[in-house]
Design a protein around this motif. Structure first.
Motif, PDB file in Angstrom:
ATOM      1  N   ASP A   1       0.867  -1.181   0.000  1.00  0.00           N
ATOM      2  CA  ASP A   1       0.000   0.000   0.000  1.00  0.00           C
ATOM      3  C   ASP A   1       0.900   1.227   0.000  1.00  0.00           C
ATOM      4  OD1 ASP A   1      -2.253   1.599   0.110  1.00  0.00           O
ATOM      5  OD2 ASP A   1      -2.361   1.535   2.298  1.00  0.00           O
ATOM      6  N   LYS A   2       1.281   1.661  -1.170  1.00  0.00           N
ATOM      7  CA  LYS A   2       2.274   2.723  -1.310  1.00  0.00           C
ATOM      8  C   LYS A   2       1.711   4.084  -0.889  1.00  0.00           C
ATOM      9  CE  LYS A   2       5.046  -0.298  -3.168  1.00  0.00           C
ATOM     10  NZ  LYS A   2       6.199  -0.823  -2.422  1.00  0.00           N
ATOM     11  N   GLY A   3       2.551   4.849  -0.227  1.00  0.00           N
ATOM     12  CA  GLY A   3       2.215   6.224   0.111  1.00  0.00           C
ATOM     13  C   GLY A   3       1.143   6.395   1.159  1.00  0.00           C
ATOM     14  N   SER A   4       0.891   5.379   1.965  1.00  0.00           N
ATOM     15  CA  SER A   4      -0.163   5.461   2.972  1.00  0.00           C
ATOM     16  C   SER A   4       0.435   5.697   4.354  1.00  0.00           C
ATOM     17  CB  SER A   4      -0.984   4.168   2.970  1.00  0.00           C
ATOM     18  OG  SER A   4      -1.913   4.164   4.019  1.00  0.00           O
ATOM     19  N   VAL A   5      -0.234   6.535   5.144  1.00  0.00           N
ATOM     20  CA  VAL A   5       0.189   6.747   6.530  1.00  0.00           C
ATOM     21  C   VAL A   5      -0.153   5.523   7.372  1.00  0.00           C
ATOM     22  CG1 VAL A   5      -0.131   8.175   8.582  1.00  0.00           C
ATOM     23  CG2 VAL A   5      -0.092   9.231   6.321  1.00  0.00           C
TER      24      VAL A   5
END
Length: 225
Positions: free
Chosen positions: A130-134
């Protein structure tokens, strides 16, 4: 790790090893043919008359080996990401279990990430796929502040799940369930992949199918009646 998950890992490892061995064999064969074709003065008459064909086959062999190596590398990276996601969820499950033992209830939904991080400051809340997720996960809002005893009920239910909400302390009743599965060789193809979840038994399992529509997986039995 449950049996289907373990079997999948074993099959993936065998696939990667086989791809590496096959690609190495094809590469060496192609390299041998290419070298023979380039060193034509030392070749017997038969090889000299077929040097172009041998060079072509050598180039094809090297290209195929490169493709196989690329596929094996991609599959091994995907396998590593899947295992890392499960490992991070297991750490969250352990922290959640400790929280319920200390506070005798589940954390409040609006601060569940903060509550678990207090139990284990080293927690990582992001799935590698899950790229770019906090935060790649969400909390079951029906368990917000619920007594820890609900975890002892016979029918297990979902506590933490992979989510498309992608925000810190995300919580809902399955509305943010990923529209495209994050894991598996056929993820995102109409339920053929899976998402990882933490159950009320504090186990990490693979969830497939129409999970958001199954009310029994989200609400403790007494709350449904």
């Amino acid at each position: 790790m449950n049996f289907p998950s373990l079997l999948g890992v074993v099959l993936l490892v065998l696939l990667v090893v086989s791809a590496f061995l096959l690609s190495a064999a094809v590469f060496l064969t192609g390299l041998w043919g290419l070298l023979l074709a380039l060193r034509q003065p030392t070749l017997p008459p038969f090889f000299q008359s077929h040097r172009r064909r041998m060079a072509a086959w050598g180039a094809v062999g090297m290209a195929v080996s490169g493709g196989l190596l690329g596929m094996a590398t991609w599959r091994s990276a995907e396998l590593r990401a899947q295992l890392l996601c499960q490992r991070r969820l297991k750490a969250m499950a352990a922290a959640l279990h400790r929280y319920t033992l200390v506070h005798h209830r589940f954390p409040q939904a609006e601060r569940w990430c903060d509550a678990l991080r207090e139990m284990d400051p080293g927690l990582n809340f992001r799935c590698p796929l899950d790229k770019g997720s906090v935060c790649s996960y969400a909390f079951n809002r029906f368990l917000s502040g619920a007594p820890a005893e609900v975890a002892k009920r016979p029918m297990p239910f979902i506590v933490i799940f992979e989510s498309d909400a992608r925000r810190w302390n995300a919580a809902d009743g399955g509305e943010s369930w990923p529209k495209r599965e994050r894991h598996g060789s056929k993820r995102g193809e109409g339920g053929l992949g899976w998402n990882n979840v933490v159950l009320s038994t504090f186990e990490v399992v693979q969830a497939r199918g129409e999970i958001p529509q199954q009310t029994s997986l989200w609400q403790p039995k007494e709350e449904q009646e």
